[in-house]
Design an enzyme around this catalytic site. Structure first.
Site, PDB file in Angstrom:
ATOM      1  N   LYS A  71       6.990  -1.972  32.740  1.00 44.02           N
ATOM      2  CA  LYS A  71       7.514  -1.142  33.833  1.00 44.02           C
ATOM      3  C   LYS A  71       7.865   0.270  33.354  1.00 44.02           C
ATOM      4  CE  LYS A  71      11.230  -2.898  35.352  1.00 44.02           C
ATOM      5  NZ  LYS A  71      12.099  -2.183  34.390  1.00 44.02           N
ATOM      6  N   THR A  73       6.812   1.720  30.587  1.00 45.34           N
ATOM      7  CA  THR A  73       5.555   2.319  30.138  1.00 45.34           C
ATOM      8  C   THR A  73       4.776   2.874  31.326  1.00 45.34           C
ATOM      9  OG1 THR A  73       5.453   0.782  28.269  1.00 45.34           O
ATOM     10  CG2 THR A  73       3.386   1.856  28.915  1.00 45.34           C
ATOM     11  N   ARG A  94      16.681   5.323  32.409  1.00 41.67           N
ATOM     12  CA  ARG A  94      17.934   4.903  31.768  1.00 41.67           C
ATOM     13  C   ARG A  94      17.846   5.068  30.250  1.00 41.67           C
ATOM     14  NH1 ARG A  94      18.329  -1.087  33.241  1.00 41.67           N
ATOM     15  NH2 ARG A  94      16.096  -0.823  33.018  1.00 41.67           N
ATOM     16  N   LYS A 105      14.876  -7.469  21.908  1.00 45.08           N
ATOM     17  CA  LYS A 105      13.829  -6.671  22.520  1.00 45.08           C
ATOM     18  C   LYS A 105      13.233  -5.611  21.617  1.00 45.08           C
ATOM     19  CE  LYS A 105      13.009  -3.945  26.710  1.00 45.08           C
ATOM     20  NZ  LYS A 105      13.615  -3.335  27.901  1.00 45.08           N
ATOM     21  N   ALA A 273      20.331  -4.497  34.585  1.00 44.15           N
ATOM     22  CA  ALA A 273      20.061  -4.909  35.960  1.00 44.15           C
ATOM     23  C   ALA A 273      20.351  -6.375  36.200  1.00 44.15           C
ATOM     24  CB  ALA A 273      18.607  -4.616  36.323  1.00 44.15           C
ATOM     25  N   PHE A 301      14.421  -4.785  35.089  1.00 47.13           N
ATOM     26  CA  PHE A 301      13.902  -6.138  35.292  1.00 47.13           C
ATOM     27  C   PHE A 301      13.051  -6.227  36.561  1.00 47.13           C
ATOM     28  CE2 PHE A 301      17.690  -7.262  32.537  1.00 47.13           C
ATOM     29  CZ  PHE A 301      16.911  -7.457  31.404  1.00 47.13           C
ATOM     30  N   PHE A 381      -4.624  -5.026  30.230  1.00 45.46           N
ATOM     31  CA  PHE A 381      -4.765  -5.545  28.877  1.00 45.46           C
ATOM     32  C   PHE A 381      -6.258  -5.718  28.585  1.00 45.46           C
ATOM     33  CE2 PHE A 381      -0.376  -6.310  29.488  1.00 45.46           C
ATOM     34  CZ  PHE A 381       0.211  -6.530  28.243  1.00 45.46           C
ATOM     35  N   TRP A 409      -0.922   2.617  28.672  1.00 43.90           N
ATOM     36  CA  TRP A 409      -0.559   2.234  27.293  1.00 43.90           C
ATOM     37  C   TRP A 409      -1.637   2.714  26.330  1.00 43.90           C
ATOM     38  CZ3 TRP A 409      -2.480  -0.430  23.176  1.00 43.90           C
ATOM     39  CH2 TRP A 409      -1.556  -0.801  22.169  1.00 43.90           C
TER      40      TRP A 409
END
Length: 556
Positions: A71, A73, A94, A105, A273, A301, A381, A409
């Site tokens: 998200k 990215t 954020r 993470k 979140a 999230f 991907f 990405w």
């Protein structure tokens, strides 16, 4: 393949004053934190506040899985794509918490060729905002305990203290503690608790405050405890408001950095979140809208948490009205929701996709309740097949959503142009008639149950005895006409993190309820969600190091 941090460290950054100039700002509008970071000055914000607003785009996602969604990215890549197209765009994101960075993470600045930089500084101490929030929070704790120790003129019942200390590191040992042990001079012995800084009310207040005056009003309303007559005791009652605001003076100013392609990014505030409201600051979002034609912001999230709170708390309080929502999914995550193990997600499996896409379907239905146009994007991907992508595309278009593939990405802004065009076309052809899910004048239980049944898909809601008692008390005290902030696992639409897909016919369990009067919402804690996370068996901290010449490694 280079890691995210290696890609970030290989990038030649522009001086932040040059990045700011693309938004029409001068060096006088900035308070520099070195060459590549700055805060926007109060004078700058006053100068631009009367200008017209650009369009506001919210980026959200399906429920997170170990397969990854991307998200942040996608948000960054979309902003970079606007830059490639010669369109004035700005990010409003954020700040990362140290808890996830050193816990489960790793870094939180995007990924691949869609990152904000300087990545290491952002993920570590940045401009000190979180330190200021932690200090202000714990100053209030110290003044509360000192007041009780020094005669307790306010008649505070130590058994009813609800204010918690905070720390921005995952530390399960601090969830439940005892303070005041030792001699009489060491304070009254009582049970206390810690929350992670990003779940603290001071963090929520900073992110929802419009200016210093609003910040002080909100800080003053914080309920820290109740007296022996059952009346709330506030930060104003303790005389703590002024000193807390002084500590937050600079933290209130939005931070500016840049993407790998030098797109401006306002990165400010960081509430979780799953246990807080999950959005960057109102100030940063409003500033970005004044400075750019398109502002891209994200909510933490899945859409059941971040987007719901963005709409029903942040927009509800601030008057913000989004023009478009981008809903991020991946083929891998949808197959994972269809029951496929993580190590088999690279194989084509349309049947699993058909089974797991119900999670995406529910999020589409939820977002449509707010009457804001939706663009669904697949974060691409290498293993995704044409047949899988075509199935998702058709599924989304059948439900009235424009679809776009995102390759940010791998390709940065170039890989986001298809998505950017889809967003612009949606904004130009579909009107946003944003409205919150509920009226604040509904009772606390009615609001909880509306979110539980309409957003999560629950059949009904069960309340613990403690939650029922607190709802009754808050209602009598007049705290029933404000939004609810649901604290729930991010991994499922339900309160059970193991239930994937689109759960139905279940009961949502409310364990605890309390008021964040300064932030302006009632918090309802569901299931086993924790406000102070713990470290995993092999925390990310084990891989982080710094070389003799000062290069940080292993951050992500």
């Amino acid at each position: 393949m280079k890691s995210d941090i290696e890609i970030a460290q290989a990038t030649k950054l522009q001086p932040i004053k040059e990045v700011a100039s693309s938004l029409g700002l001068t060096e006088d509008d900035l308070e520099l934190y070195g060459k590549y970071k700055a805060k926007l000055s109060d004078e700058c914000m006053a100068k631009v506040e009367k200008g017209e607003d650009g369009k506001l785009i919210l980026v959200t996602a399906i429920n997170p899985t170990p397969a990854g969604e991307g998200k942040t990215t996608t948000s960054i890549g979309l902003a970079e794509a606007f830059g490639k197209m010669g369109i004035k765009g700005c990010l409003a994101l954020r700040e990362p918490s140290l808890g996830p960075c050193f816990g489960i993470k790793g870094g939180a600045a995007g990924g691949g060729n869609a990152q904000v930089v300087p990545m290491e500084e952002l993920n570590l101490h940045f401009t000190g905002d979180f330190h200021a929030i932690t200090t202000a929070n714990n100053l209030l704790s110290a003044m509360l305990d000192n007041h009780i120790q020094q005669g307790n003129e306010l008649g505070i019942d130590p058994r009813t203290v609800v204010w918690k200390r905070c720390l921005d590191i995952n530390d399960r040992a601090l969830r439940n503690i005892v303070v005041g042990l030792g001699a009489k001079a060491d304070g009254m012995v009582r049970e206390d608790h810690f929350v992670i800084t990003v779940a603290s009310e001071v963090m929520a207040i900073l992110c929802l405050a419009n200016d210093m005056n609003d910040l002080k009003k909100r800080l003053g309303r914080i309920v820290v405890a109740y007296n022996f007559d059952g009346e709330p005791v506030t930060a104003d009652d303790l005389g703590a408001t002024g000193s807390m605001a002084a500590l937050l003076k600079d933290a209130l100013k939005p931070n500016m950095i840049q993407t790998l392609e030098h797109t401006p990014a306002l990165v400010h505030g960081g509430p979780f979140a799953n246990i807080a409201h999950g959005c960057n600051s109102v100030r940063a979002t409003k500033m970005a809208m004044k400075l750019s034609d398109y502002t891209i912001t994200e909510a933490g999230f899945g859409a059941d948490l971040g987007a719901e709170k963005f709409f029903d708390i942040k927009c509800n309080m601030s008057g913000l009205k989004p023009d478009c929502v981008v809903l991020v999914a991946t083929v891998r995550a949808l197959k994972y929701n269809g029951g496929i193990p993580k190590d088999e997600l690279s194989k084509e499996n349309v049947d699993a996709l058909k089974k797991g896409i119900c999670n995406l379907e529910k999020h589409i239905e939820n977002l449509q309740k707010y009457d804001v146009p939706i663009v669904v994007t697949l974060n691409a991907f290498v293993a995704d097949t044409d047949k899988e992508i075509e199935f998702v595309k058709n599924f989304c278009e059948e439900r009235g959503c424009k679809f776009a593939l995102s390759e940010v990405w791998e390709k940065g802004g170039e890989g986001g142009i298809e998505l950017a065009n889809a967003v612009i076309d949606t904004i130009n052809t579909k009107e946003s008639n944003f409205k919150p899910l509920y009226d604040n004048n509904l009772s606390i239980k009615e609001k909880i149950e509306k979110v539980a049944t309409e957003i999560y898909g629950a059949k009904d809601v069960a309340y613990s005895n403690a939650a029922n008692r607190e709802i009754d008390r808050l209602t009598k005290l007049g705290f029933d006409n404000i939004p609810v902030c649901m604290a729930k696992t991010q991994y499922s639409l339900s309160d059970d993190p193991k239930v994937l897909g689109r759960p139905t016919d279940y009961t949502l369990n409310i364990r605890e309820v309390y008021v964040s009067a300064g932030a302006g919402f009632v918090v309802a804690i569901t299931g086993q969600i924790m406000t102070m996370p713990g470290l995993p068996k092999n925390p990310a901290a084990l891989n982080i190091d710094i070389t003799d010449d000062g290069v940080i490694t292993g951050l992500f």
